[in-house]
Design an enzyme around this catalytic site. Sequence first.
Site, PDB file in Angstrom:
ATOM      1  N   GLY A 211      48.008 -30.790 -42.726  1.00 51.98           N
ATOM      2  CA  GLY A 211      49.128 -30.416 -41.867  1.00 51.98           C
ATOM      3  C   GLY A 211      50.321 -29.954 -42.673  1.00 51.98           C
ATOM      4  O   GLY A 211      50.221 -29.660 -43.869  1.00 51.98           O
ATOM      5  N   ASN A 212      51.483 -29.901 -42.021  1.00 52.20           N
ATOM      6  CA  ASN A 212      52.710 -29.494 -42.693  1.00 52.20           C
ATOM      7  C   ASN A 212      53.892 -30.228 -42.093  1.00 52.20           C
ATOM      8  O   ASN A 212      53.732 -31.045 -41.170  1.00 52.20           O
ATOM      9  CB  ASN A 212      52.895 -27.974 -42.626  1.00 52.20           C
ATOM     10  CG  ASN A 212      52.893 -27.453 -41.203  1.00 52.20           C
ATOM     11  OD1 ASN A 212      53.769 -27.769 -40.412  1.00 52.20           O
ATOM     12  ND2 ASN A 212      51.885 -26.649 -40.867  1.00 52.20           N
ATOM     13  N   SER A 213      55.087 -29.915 -42.583  1.00 54.57           N
ATOM     14  CA  SER A 213      56.280 -30.692 -42.237  1.00 54.57           C
ATOM     15  C   SER A 213      57.055 -30.146 -41.042  1.00 54.57           C
ATOM     16  O   SER A 213      58.134 -30.646 -40.732  1.00 54.57           O
ATOM     17  CB  SER A 213      57.214 -30.750 -43.451  1.00 54.57           C
ATOM     18  OG  SER A 213      56.596 -31.366 -44.552  1.00 54.57           O
ATOM     19  N   ALA A 278      54.426 -23.041 -37.730  1.00 52.40           N
ATOM     20  CA  ALA A 278      53.982 -23.233 -39.115  1.00 52.40           C
ATOM     21  C   ALA A 278      52.466 -23.350 -39.089  1.00 52.40           C
ATOM     22  O   ALA A 278      51.907 -24.436 -38.889  1.00 52.40           O
ATOM     23  CB  ALA A 278      54.621 -24.475 -39.716  1.00 52.40           C
TER      24      ALA A 278
END
Length: 414
Positions: A211-213, A278
């Site tokens: 995943g990402n932030s 994102a």
Amino acid sequence: MSRIVLGVAGGIAAYKACELLRRFTEGGHDVTVVPTANALEFVGATTWAALSGNPVHTGVFTDAEQVPHVRLGQQADLVVVAPATADLLARAATGRADDLLTNVLLTARCPVLMAPAMHTEMWLHPATVANVATLRERGVVVMDPASGRLTGADTGPGRLPDAVDIHAVAASLLDDPDTVTAAADRDLEGVRLVVATGGTREHLDPVRFLGNSSSGLMGLSIARAAALRGAEVTVVAAHVEHPLPSGATIRRIVSTGDLDEAMTELAPEADVVVMAVAAADFTPTEVSEGKIKKADDSTGLSLDLVQTPDVLKHISHLPDRDPDQVIVGFAAETAGDQTALLELGQAKLARKGCDLLVLNDVSAGAVFGAADNHVLLLGATPGGGAQLVAEHSGSKPTVAHRILDAVRERRRAN
């Protein structure tokens, strides 16, 4: 610290204004609650006083020596009415001054925000439609109600927007006077806008993922701002850490593959597409059906990854794309200085083929999850290049409106 007057009209949704009041006070604002007599049948003055920390003003003749029917409106930085009932909208539209709240509305020279709540039949009645149009013509910002469960068994448009939505609109009105004009003018009326937001997740097994932030806050701010300005909004939501807009159509996704499928379906029918998402650039070649276990010899784990679809580039180059459609991309980059950042953004805009690109420097964890944002806005030129259109800083709801300003101007130029 801003001075806010919170007007509460007499509908069952009056209890929801308690959460809105709490959001205002936790934000450091000085709030004075002005309930109508009917509103006090639903929530008592003691509750409003305890939550606001201020005396509650209930009548023109209470504390008459302070002339509250004039002073409260004159001194306010923002007046919010939530809920605004059909009766309150009618009295405000005709300039009535038959209680303290309508007096405040007549004396206020600050932005005024109304969040309606009533049964569907009342909201759609020609009288209410005309009253809302009159108020908007005078510069009052009137939110559209949400659709959902109403009093009793009824369901439909007329539900009070969620407190988080009203609070976000109020924040943008306090931050930037230009937002008031755009919201009252409904300058995106009839525009079909799709916003993709949040962070995609690429699963390794049933419990783990790459995943990402991204928190999704910027995209959600754009969705709320667009709805306020009259657009018909669809939100394609990957993982987000904030409540979704109550007035938008929601389509939930997980992976970048899901995103590609959703946008391939939705983008061709949209007037504006905002890719504030994102999306993961890589995904595992295989997904384990069961939870991956640790090896006894502590050898670690090796992953084989492949690139995911380039969704922004895909929808920007659809063969039957409407030439009047505006597509907005987002680029989160890490760069040593603004010159390097611009070079990265210009190259990405040309490569992706979108019309506008919102450029962020996310070095050292900046932007993700933060309340504020700083963006460079790039626009595609006829020759296939990119130029700096604007630079904006501020709260994400305010930056959202500035991005939509650029979208509006791009549509006018097409």
